[in-house]
Design a protein around this motif. Structure first.
Motif, PDB file in Angstrom:
ATOM      1  N   GLN A 142       7.491   8.748  34.956  1.00 27.86           N
ATOM      2  CA  GLN A 142       6.692   8.146  36.018  1.00 27.86           C
ATOM      3  C   GLN A 142       7.251   6.781  36.433  1.00 27.86           C
ATOM      4  N   VAL A 143       7.687   5.998  35.456  1.00 27.64           N
ATOM      5  CA  VAL A 143       8.291   4.690  35.746  1.00 27.64           C
ATOM      6  C   VAL A 143       9.571   4.885  36.555  1.00 27.64           C
ATOM      7  N   LEU A 144      10.398   5.835  36.132  1.00 29.87           N
ATOM      8  CA  LEU A 144      11.649   6.103  36.841  1.00 29.87           C
ATOM      9  C   LEU A 144      11.404   6.632  38.250  1.00 29.87           C
ATOM     10  N   SER A 145      10.345   7.388  38.430  1.00 24.19           N
ATOM     11  CA  SER A 145      10.002   7.879  39.757  1.00 24.19           C
ATOM     12  C   SER A 145       9.717   6.716  40.710  1.00 24.19           C
ATOM     13  N   GLY A 146       9.024   5.709  40.210  1.00 24.27           N
ATOM     14  CA  GLY A 146       8.765   4.524  41.021  1.00 24.27           C
ATOM     15  C   GLY A 146      10.045   3.803  41.396  1.00 24.27           C
ATOM     16  N   PHE A 147      10.960   3.647  40.437  1.00 23.50           N
ATOM     17  CA  PHE A 147      12.241   3.000  40.731  1.00 23.50           C
ATOM     18  C   PHE A 147      13.028   3.812  41.758  1.00 23.50           C
ATOM     19  N   LYS A 148      13.073   5.120  41.555  1.00 24.85           N
ATOM     20  CA  LYS A 148      13.853   5.986  42.434  1.00 24.85           C
ATOM     21  C   LYS A 148      13.353   5.939  43.871  1.00 24.85           C
ATOM     22  N   ASN A 149      12.050   5.919  44.039  1.00 24.88           N
ATOM     23  CA  ASN A 149      11.476   6.012  45.380  1.00 24.88           C
ATOM     24  C   ASN A 149      11.229   4.683  46.073  1.00 24.88           C
ATOM     25  N   PHE A 150      11.141   3.584  45.309  1.00 27.54           N
ATOM     26  CA  PHE A 150      10.737   2.327  45.931  1.00 27.54           C
ATOM     27  C   PHE A 150      11.668   1.146  45.685  1.00 27.54           C
ATOM     28  N   THR A 151      12.790   1.348  44.988  1.00 27.72           N
ATOM     29  CA  THR A 151      13.736   0.259  44.763  1.00 27.72           C
ATOM     30  C   THR A 151      15.162   0.759  44.946  1.00 27.72           C
ATOM     31  N   ASP A 152      16.094  -0.180  44.938  1.00 28.97           N
ATOM     32  CA  ASP A 152      17.516   0.163  44.979  1.00 28.97           C
ATOM     33  C   ASP A 152      18.165   0.010  43.606  1.00 28.97           C
ATOM     34  N   LEU A 153      17.368  -0.168  42.564  1.00 27.94           N
ATOM     35  CA  LEU A 153      17.901  -0.358  41.221  1.00 27.94           C
ATOM     36  C   LEU A 153      18.613   0.893  40.721  1.00 27.94           C
ATOM     37  N   LYS A 154      19.679   0.692  39.983  1.00 29.71           N
ATOM     38  CA  LYS A 154      20.386   1.788  39.331  1.00 29.71           C
ATOM     39  C   LYS A 154      19.834   1.908  37.912  1.00 29.71           C
ATOM     40  N   THR A 155      19.497   3.122  37.504  1.00 32.70           N
ATOM     41  CA  THR A 155      18.908   3.343  36.187  1.00 32.70           C
ATOM     42  C   THR A 155      19.732   4.367  35.416  1.00 32.70           C
ATOM     43  N   ILE A 156      19.895   4.100  34.133  1.00 30.07           N
ATOM     44  CA  ILE A 156      20.606   5.018  33.251  1.00 30.07           C
ATOM     45  C   ILE A 156      19.707   5.324  32.066  1.00 30.07           C
ATOM     46  N   ALA A 157      19.420   6.598  31.853  1.00 26.81           N
ATOM     47  CA  ALA A 157      18.607   7.020  30.716  1.00 26.81           C
ATOM     48  C   ALA A 157      19.546   7.526  29.618  1.00 26.81           C
ATOM     49  N   ILE A 158      19.641   6.748  28.544  1.00 23.58           N
ATOM     50  CA  ILE A 158      20.443   7.177  27.390  1.00 23.58           C
ATOM     51  C   ILE A 158      19.496   7.756  26.344  1.00 23.58           C
ATOM     52  N   GLU A 159      18.525   8.464  26.844  1.00 27.13           N
ATOM     53  CA  GLU A 159      17.500   9.116  26.036  1.00 27.13           C
ATOM     54  C   GLU A 159      18.028  10.443  25.499  1.00 27.13           C
ATOM     55  N   ARG A 160      17.266  11.048  24.599  1.00 29.18           N
ATOM     56  CA  ARG A 160      17.630  12.341  24.022  1.00 29.18           C
ATOM     57  C   ARG A 160      17.326  13.480  24.987  1.00 29.18           C
ATOM     58  N   HIS A 161      16.471  13.225  25.981  1.00 29.40           N
ATOM     59  CA  HIS A 161      16.093  14.253  26.943  1.00 29.40           C
ATOM     60  C   HIS A 161      16.548  13.849  28.339  1.00 29.40           C
ATOM     61  N   PHE A 162      16.887  14.843  29.136  1.00 36.05           N
ATOM     62  CA  PHE A 162      17.317  14.607  30.510  1.00 36.05           C
ATOM     63  C   PHE A 162      16.155  14.029  31.307  1.00 36.05           C
ATOM     64  N   MET A 163      16.388  12.906  31.959  1.00 35.45           N
ATOM     65  CA  MET A 163      15.358  12.228  32.754  1.00 35.45           C
ATOM     66  C   MET A 163      15.724  12.381  34.228  1.00 35.45           C
ATOM     67  N   GLN A 164      15.089  13.340  34.896  1.00 32.96           N
ATOM     68  CA  GLN A 164      15.490  13.704  36.256  1.00 32.96           C
ATOM     69  C   GLN A 164      15.286  12.606  37.284  1.00 32.96           C
ATOM     70  N   ASN A 165      14.438  11.624  37.022  1.00 33.25           N
ATOM     71  CA  ASN A 165      14.197  10.570  38.004  1.00 33.25           C
ATOM     72  C   ASN A 165      15.085   9.348  37.826  1.00 33.25           C
ATOM     73  N   ALA A 166      15.945   9.344  36.825  1.00 26.21           N
ATOM     74  CA  ALA A 166      16.907   8.255  36.657  1.00 26.21           C
ATOM     75  C   ALA A 166      18.047   8.450  37.654  1.00 26.21           C
ATOM     76  N   THR A 167      18.866   7.426  37.805  1.00 25.78           N
ATOM     77  CA  THR A 167      20.071   7.582  38.616  1.00 25.78           C
ATOM     78  C   THR A 167      21.085   8.438  37.855  1.00 25.78           C
ATOM     79  N   LEU A 168      21.276   8.100  36.579  1.00 19.98           N
ATOM     80  CA  LEU A 168      22.161   8.832  35.680  1.00 19.98           C
ATOM     81  C   LEU A 168      21.419   9.088  34.377  1.00 19.98           C
TER      82      LEU A 168
END
Length: 170
Positions: free
Chosen positions: A123-149
């Motif tokens: 949900q946090v990444l969805s906000g970044f994706k839709n309302f900011t120009d920030l680049k996000t990288i999820a180095i999580e164990r699960h694929f985070m579809q709303n991150a940039t990478l």
């Protein structure tokens, strides 16, 4: 080299843009080239010595750490200066281009995530994706579809190997 670009199955709905799978060495190079990166750590690292060690390793490499939830307890007495902040408040601040950051030195341009619950972070990444120009990288164990990478869905032992490679290439 650990291949973290496979197994990007998404178990929830997705929008028009979805994260691109990324390998650890590429993610590390992007973070290294960022002017003001920020690592946001979630409470999933608490009690997990390997993830705590990796987060500290990233901090030692010079990436500032924002500890959310009760993850700040994992950094007590450690060699990094993690700052506590609520993840939703932080997301709100990061969306403000005039915010001076946790240290007062300016806004961030690359946000890295580690140790969050998938449903919460998405949900946090969805906000970044839709309302900011920030680049996000999820180095999580699960694929985070709303991150940039994002890393793909990984087994715990492969995730630790990927984090080692990420830290090595910072």
């Amino acid at each position: 080299m650990v291949d973290t670009t496979k197994n990007t199955l998404i178990y929830t709905t997705w929008g028009r843009k979805t994260a691109k799978p990324v390998n650890p060495n590429v993610a590390a190079k992007l973070v290294s080239k960022a002017k003001r990166p920020l690592l946001i750590v979630g409470s999933e690292i608490v009690g997990n010595e390997q993830l705590t060690e990796k987060a500290i390793g990233i901090g030692i490499k010079g990436v500032p750490i924002a500890a959310t939830g009760h993850s700040i307890t994992a950094f007590n007495g450690k060699a990094v200066n993690a700052k506590y902040i609520n993840v939703h408040a932080l997301a709100h601040y990061l969306g403000d281009e005039n915010w001076k950051g946790l240290d007062g030195k300016g806004s961030y341009d690359m946000i890295v995530f580690l140790g969050h619950k998938k449903y919460y972070l998405d949900q946090v990444l969805s906000g970044f994706k839709n309302f900011t120009d920030l680049k996000t990288i999820a180095i999580e164990r699960h694929f985070m579809q709303n991150a940039t990478l994002s890393f793909g869905n990984l087994r715990p032992e492969v995730h630790v190997e990927a984090l080692d490679e990420f830290i090595e290439n910072l």
